[in-house]
Design an enzyme around this catalytic site. Structure first.
Site, short mmCIF file in Angstrom:
data_model
loop_
_atom_site.label_atom_id
_atom_site.label_comp_id
_atom_site.label_asym_id
_atom_site.label_seq_id
_atom_site.Cartn_x
_atom_site.Cartn_y
_atom_site.Cartn_z
N HIS A 111 0.87 -1.28 -0.10
CA HIS A 111 -0.06 -0.08 -0.14
C HIS A 111 0.88 1.31 0.05
O HIS A 111 0.58 2.16 -0.80
CB HIS A 111 -1.04 -0.09 1.35
CG HIS A 111 -2.21 1.25 0.75
ND1 HIS A 111 -2.95 1.16 -0.13
CD2 HIS A 111 -2.00 2.41 1.41
CE1 HIS A 111 -3.51 2.15 -0.19
NE2 HIS A 111 -2.98 3.13 0.79
N ARG A 153 -9.64 -10.45 -12.83
CA ARG A 153 -8.44 -9.87 -13.42
C ARG A 153 -7.44 -10.82 -13.72
O ARG A 153 -7.62 -12.08 -13.23
CB ARG A 153 -7.88 -8.78 -12.29
CG ARG A 153 -7.41 -9.21 -11.02
CD ARG A 153 -6.79 -8.17 -10.15
NE ARG A 153 -5.87 -7.50 -10.53
CZ ARG A 153 -4.74 -7.04 -9.81
NH1 ARG A 153 -5.07 -6.81 -8.43
NH2 ARG A 153 -3.67 -6.49 -10.19
N ARG A 154 -6.15 -10.43 -14.00
CA ARG A 154 -5.01 -11.52 -14.52
C ARG A 154 -5.64 -12.63 -14.82
O ARG A 154 -5.30 -13.82 -14.48
CB ARG A 154 -4.46 -11.74 -12.98
CG ARG A 154 -4.02 -10.55 -12.42
CD ARG A 154 -3.46 -10.83 -10.83
NE ARG A 154 -2.25 -9.80 -10.78
CZ ARG A 154 -1.36 -9.84 -9.84
NH1 ARG A 154 -1.71 -10.90 -8.84
NH2 ARG A 154 -0.59 -9.00 -9.58
N HIS A 191 -9.43 0.41 -11.85
CA HIS A 191 -9.23 1.50 -10.59
C HIS A 191 -7.79 2.19 -10.71
O HIS A 191 -7.45 3.14 -10.61
CB HIS A 191 -9.42 0.90 -9.20
CG HIS A 191 -8.87 1.62 -8.08
ND1 HIS A 191 -9.33 2.76 -7.55
CD2 HIS A 191 -7.79 1.34 -7.20
CE1 HIS A 191 -8.69 3.27 -6.57
NE2 HIS A 191 -7.67 2.27 -6.48
N PHE A 192 -6.76 1.00 -10.78
CA PHE A 192 -5.34 1.57 -10.72
C PHE A 192 -4.89 1.89 -12.03
O PHE A 192 -3.82 2.71 -11.99
CB PHE A 192 -4.53 0.57 -10.13
CG PHE A 192 -4.34 -0.75 -10.44
CD1 PHE A 192 -3.82 -0.94 -11.71
CD2 PHE A 192 -4.77 -1.95 -10.08
CE1 PHE A 192 -3.71 -2.22 -12.34
CE2 PHE A 192 -4.71 -3.16 -10.48
CZ PHE A 192 -3.95 -3.38 -11.83
N HIS A 193 -5.63 1.77 -13.02
CA HIS A 193 -5.15 2.61 -14.35
C HIS A 193 -5.71 3.99 -14.19
O HIS A 193 -5.16 4.86 -14.97
CB HIS A 193 -5.78 1.85 -15.46
CG HIS A 193 -4.99 0.67 -16.27
ND1 HIS A 193 -5.06 -0.59 -15.52
CD2 HIS A 193 -3.99 0.63 -16.81
CE1 HIS A 193 -4.18 -1.40 -16.20
NE2 HIS A 193 -3.43 -0.73 -16.82
N TYR A 218 1.74 5.02 -2.55
CA TYR A 218 1.87 6.37 -2.08
C TYR A 218 3.33 6.87 -2.63
O TYR A 218 3.37 8.19 -2.74
CB TYR A 218 1.60 6.85 -0.52
CG TYR A 218 0.28 6.68 -0.37
CD1 TYR A 218 -0.48 8.02 -0.61
CD2 TYR A 218 -0.54 5.65 -0.03
CE1 TYR A 218 -2.01 8.07 -0.49
CE2 TYR A 218 -1.82 5.63 0.18
CZ TYR A 218 -2.76 6.93 0.04
OH TYR A 218 -3.94 7.15 0.45
C1 HEM Z 1 -0.76 1.59 -23.05
C2 HEM Z 1 -1.63 1.56 -21.96
C3 HEM Z 1 -1.91 0.53 -21.13
C4 HEM Z 1 -2.79 -0.55 -21.51
C5 HEM Z 1 -3.28 -0.96 -22.94
C6 HEM Z 1 -2.88 -1.34 -20.50
C7 HEM Z 1 -3.65 -2.54 -20.46
C8 HEM Z 1 -3.98 -3.36 -19.28
C9 HEM Z 1 -4.62 -4.46 -19.19
C10 HEM Z 1 -5.64 -4.90 -20.12
C11 HEM Z 1 -4.35 -5.00 -17.88
C12 HEM Z 1 -5.08 -6.08 -17.34
C13 HEM Z 1 -4.55 -7.47 -17.54
C14 HEM Z 1 -5.15 -8.55 -16.62
O1 HEM Z 1 -5.53 -8.25 -15.53
O2 HEM Z 1 -5.37 -9.63 -17.29
C15 HEM Z 1 -3.27 -4.27 -17.39
C16 HEM Z 1 -2.91 -4.58 -16.18
C17 HEM Z 1 -2.09 -3.77 -15.26
N1 HEM Z 1 -1.35 -2.49 -15.73
FE1 HEM Z 1 -1.83 -1.53 -17.53
N2 HEM Z 1 -2.10 -0.65 -19.20
C18 HEM Z 1 -1.62 0.51 -19.96
C19 HEM Z 1 -0.99 1.27 -19.10
C20 HEM Z 1 -0.55 0.80 -17.60
C21 HEM Z 1 0.20 2.07 -17.05
C22 HEM Z 1 0.86 3.34 -17.47
C23 HEM Z 1 0.46 1.44 -15.94
C24 HEM Z 1 0.99 1.80 -14.69
C25 HEM Z 1 1.87 2.89 -14.40
C26 HEM Z 1 -0.03 -0.04 -15.72
C27 HEM Z 1 -0.26 -0.99 -14.73
C28 HEM Z 1 -0.86 -1.92 -14.89
C29 HEM Z 1 -0.63 -2.88 -13.67
C30 HEM Z 1 0.03 -2.83 -12.39
C31 HEM Z 1 -1.40 -4.08 -14.10
C32 HEM Z 1 -1.80 -5.25 -13.20
C33 HEM Z 1 -0.96 -6.11 -13.64
C34 HEM Z 1 -1.07 -7.44 -12.62
O3 HEM Z 1 -2.38 -7.75 -12.58
O4 HEM Z 1 -0.24 -8.44 -12.16
N3 HEM Z 1 -0.64 0.01 -17.02
N4 HEM Z 1 -2.94 -3.13 -18.13
CU LIG Z 2 -3.86 -0.14 -0.72
#
Ligand code: HEM
Ligand SMILES: [Cu+2]
Ligand SMILES: [Cu+2]
Lengths: 53, 566, 156
Positions: free
Chosen positions: B234, B450-451, B385-387, B238
């Site tokens: 968490h 998710r994931r 949420h975190f996006h 921050y």
């Molecule tokens: C081009 C822009 C982006 C696209 C198209 C994108 C797309 C996605 C998608 C579809 C997932 C979900 C995958 C799943 O749960 O099966 C994901 C997960 C995630 N994204 Fe992005 N995202 C983008 C940018 C970002 C940015 C800028 C960040 C953070 C700085 C970010 C951080 C994350 C994180 C932390 C996860 C979770 C990974 C996990 O579950 O282990 N994403 N993203």
């Molecule tokens: Cu938290």
């Protein structure tokens, strides 16, 4: 009514921070709307939670 | 008239205050890695969106969970950390003077250790030896060297953090009794938060995971490891957010031609973040066994306390806008908004980030709401949420910072052309995020996990719904992802342009002059021993008994499971 | 330190809302029993089948309308893979894992909890509509994670 208003006006002059150039009315309305948005979205999900019980 | 004349003068005098060239080189080294990671991470994101929508299939040599690991690590860990250190090093050099050679050497050491860790982790992800996602929950097991890479990453960030702290405290020593510049104050709060937070992940990786993955121990205490991870997880968010807040408090007022609304409130917000953002990790573990209701509720309560400094920030920042707009002759309740520089991307990109923080924050309150967490836990809602939080609020602010930070460091001009590109980029990012994150939130409420790679759960009707809605559809998410990807490529081009192509010249590093009330800021805010002490007391209160219970009443542990990820 | 009057009102409203949320959640949880799943029972994750109740995974009737379902989550399925109950039944799910972390999630219900090895987690749900309910795993558990599912038949 008009008397009341006049009163308000004079009252206002006593509060130095409320002069027009430093008013924070917009900020107040903005933040309170954020608050309202938070309360509404939270309530929506809470009712969804109750519904799915 | 008089006013604007004054401002020009101020502006030109500020141009002389530069980040020292040697510090600029250090900062730029971080920027190169940050944006390279950003591009690769964005490609992975695009593929994920398309795969989940059933629109493409990955080649057999590339796994969905492999690219998902890369996406999380590259964007959430590598891009953010490198960019944050680039910003903090440059800002500390700008506001506290050039780093001494000794401290700069220390910073380079931090950079090198951080980078060795990053490369090691990257190689193992590419080899498909580490498809455990960026949270690496035990007992799924990555290659042991992956954990070594993560350790180096943390150690590197500590070394860099130590250099920043030392620079601040040597300034303080040389300026006895003076109020420290706000940038330094906030940097210290951020770094102290990071160091305390990392203790949790350091303990689980060093004492639990590395011995276990190397085969020195047979079993791992899974719940303890998860708890130590979330003790870190968490405050990690921050660590991303606070540098964005620094830009909001310190740089944005200057960009819009105003002054921060209140110095003491700004410092107080950062102190509250330091105190309350750590003893709250259980809000990520609300749905798991082995932690009692009572401790979960206590940490939920503390989580709600850490919302307060963000409420304060909303008022401070918007108040700064309003006062500036009015000082420039704006009137009415909202008419002064016209006086803000809407066409200046250095303002507009972070502003868009602030607006997006409203639904992001509201979502966060919902997520933390104890039993209600069951509605959204591990669904796509969380990803939506975190996006918004890190993927938009933090990222758009970082983009906004880039538009002056990079040209300032490379001795180039912030051109109208760049400004236009930036404006389009910001809009594309916001629109893409509206579709992707909006779709994710709603489809998450319908249970989409998710994931999870493409699946219809054997055409179960509850799963097919996710492919059939008008907006609540995987296709919406994929479309949003494509728009975001275009925006990401644009941002990468902007980085290239600012680094190598823009005309030579000067760009200001905007630092606002102190707020009106700065002289009245209570001395107690500078008392770091006090704040760190209280933070530790709160952590001990929130964690001692549950962790003691997890160790003493632990069930038999788990062996390694590395075959499940290949 | 000076707080503007509007900021005081805003913070009072904001903090007040947070207190109300917490009170509602607290009362609903502690007084009405809607607690988040936090079962404290433990098992040996490497020998889950050697002890009751997971030596015989499956459904057990407790009284006329209440059942207990003892389920083992494993990569990448659940055991048993299908259960059947009459409509109107209340089912208590007791779930543990024989390998890594999984979840036990029924979309569109509040049954959505983590299954960590070494622990038994628990939730209860009353099925008031007939149909085939999907159970899925929403915690990444390996290469076959997206295939991990089971069904609950709720029959008239
Ligand atoms: C081009 C822009 C982006 C696209 C198209 C994108 C797309 C996605 C998608 C579809 C997932 C979900 C995958 C799943 O749960 O099966 C994901 C997960 C995630 N994204 Fe992005 N995202 C983008 C940018 C970002 C940015 C800028 C960040 C953070 C700085 C970010 C951080 C994350 C994180 C932390 C996860 C979770 C990974 C996990 O579950 O282990 N994403 N993203
Ligand atoms: Cu938290
Ligand atoms: Cu799974």
């Amino acid at each position: 009514m008009s008397k009341n208003n006049a009163n308000l006006e004079t009252n206002k002059k006593h509060v130095p921070t409320e002069t027009d150039s430093s008013s924070l009315k917009g900020t107040f309305i903005f933040t309170m709307s954020i608050g309202l948005f938070i309360v509404l979205s939270w309530s929506a999900i809470f009712f969804l939670f109750l519904n799915r019980m | 008239m008089k006013n604007s004349a004054l401002r020009v003068e101020e502006y030109s005098s500020d141009l002389d205050v530069r980040v020292a060239p040697k510090d600029a080189a250090l900062s730029m080294a971080h920027i190169y890695i940050a944006f390279s990671a950003f591009l690769v991470g964005a490609i992975a994101g695009l593929l994920q969106g398309l795969v989940r929508g059933g629109m493409i299939e990955l080649p057999s040599w590339l796994g969905y969970y492999q690219i998902l690991t890369a996406h999380g690590v590259l964007l959430a860990l590598v891009f953010t950390t490198y960019f944050i250190f680039a910003f903090l090093f440059a800002g500390m050099s700008r506001t506290h003077g050039a780093f001494s050679d000794r401290l700069r050497k220390l910073s380079w050491t931090g950079f090198i250790v951080l980078t060795i860790g990053t490369l090691l982790a990257a190689v193992l992800i590419i080899l498909n030896e580490a498809s455990v996602l960026y949270t690496f929950y035990a007992p799924l097991t990555a290659h042991p060297l992956y954990y070594v890479g993560l350790t180096l990453f943390v150690v590197g960030s500590w070394i860099s953090g130590a250099a920043l702290l030392a620079h601040y405290f040597s300034w303080k020593k040389a300026h006895k009794g003076e109020r420290t510049p706000l940038f330094g104050y906030m940097t210290v709060a951020t770094i102290v938060l990071w160091i305390i937070a990392c203790l949790g992940v350091a303990v689980t990786v060093l004492l639990q995971m590395i011995p276990w993955a190397f085969g020195l121990t047979d079993e791992i205490n899974v719940l303890l490891s998860r708890t130590l991870f979330w003790y870190f997880g968490h405050p990690l968010v921050y660590f991303w957010l606070l540098p964005a807040y620094i830009a909001w408090y310190v740089s944005i007022p200057k960009i819009i031609g105003g002054k921060l609304f209140s110095d003491s409130l700004a410092r107080m917000a950062f102190v509250l973040f330091l105190l309350f953002s750590i003893p709250v990790g259980f809000h990520h573990q609300l749905m798991e066994a082995g932690i009692s209701h009572m401790w979960k509720f206590i940490q939920t309560l503390l989580t709600f306390v850490v919302i307060v400094p963000s409420l304060m920030t909303a008022f401070s920042i918007f108040g700064t806008f309003e006062q500036t707009g009015r000082a420039k002759g704006g009137t009415g309740i909202f008419y002064w908004l016209h006086k803000l520089p809407w066409k200046d991307v250095r303002f507009f990109a972070p502003f868009m980030g602030m607006i997006i923080f409203i639904p992001a924050g509201a979502g966060g309150i919902i997520n933390a709401s104890f039993q209600m967490n069951a509605v959204i836990h591990n669904t796509l809602w969380v990803v939506g949420h975190f996006h918004l939080t890190v993927g938009s609020t933090v990222l758009l602010t970082f983009f906004g910072i880039s538009y002056w930070l990079i040209p300032h460091l490379t001795g180039r001009k912030f051109t109208p052309f760049l400004n236009r590109l930036g404006m389009v980029q910001t809009w594309l990012w916001a629109i893409g995020m509206f579709f992707m994150s909006g779709g994710m939130h709603l489809i998450g409420l319908l249970g989409a996990p998710r994931r999870t790679a493409y699946t219809t759960y054997q055409n179960h009707p509850d799963a097919l719904v996710w492919f059939e809605g008008i907006f609540t559809n995987y296709i919406t998410i994929a479309i949003g992802g494509v728009i975001l990807f275009v925006a990401a490529v644009m941002m990468f081009y902007n980085f290239i342009y600012m680094t190598w192509l823009a005309p030579k010249g000067d760009t200001e590093f905007p630092i606002s002059e102190p707020a009106e009330d700065a002289s009245e800021t209570p001395k107690v805010f500078e008392n770091w021993k006090l704040w760190i002490g209280i933070a530790i007391v709160l952590i001990l209160f929130a964690y001692t008994i549950p962790i003691y219970d997890m160790i003493v009443n632990a069930p038999p542990g788990s062996p390694t499971f590395d075959y499940l990820i290949k | 330190m000076h707080l503007h009057r509007y900021e005081k009102i805003w913070l009072t409203f904001g903090i007040g809302s947070l207190i109300i949320f917490l009170t509602v959640l607290g009362v609903s949880a502690f007084a009405m029993g809607h607690q988040p799943p936090s079962h404290m029972a433990k098992v040996d994750p490497q020998n889950v089948r050697s002890e009751a109740p997971f030596d015989e995974p499956g459904l057990r009737q407790i009284d006329e309308t209440t059942y207990q379902a003892n389920i083992i989550a494993m990569a990448f399925t659940y055991q048993p893979n299908k259960i059947e109950v009459p409509v109107g039944s209340t089912v208590r799910f007791h779930v543990t894992s024989s390998d890594v972390v999984h979840s036990f999630t029924i979309p569109n219900t509040n049954v959505n909890f983590m299954v960590t090895p070494g622990h038994i987690n628990m939730a209860e749900h009353t099925f008031t509509e007939p149909g085939t309910y999907l159970v899925l795993c929403n915690e990444y558990c390996g290469t076959g994670h997206h295939h991990m599912q089971m069904t609950i038949e709720v029959v008239e």
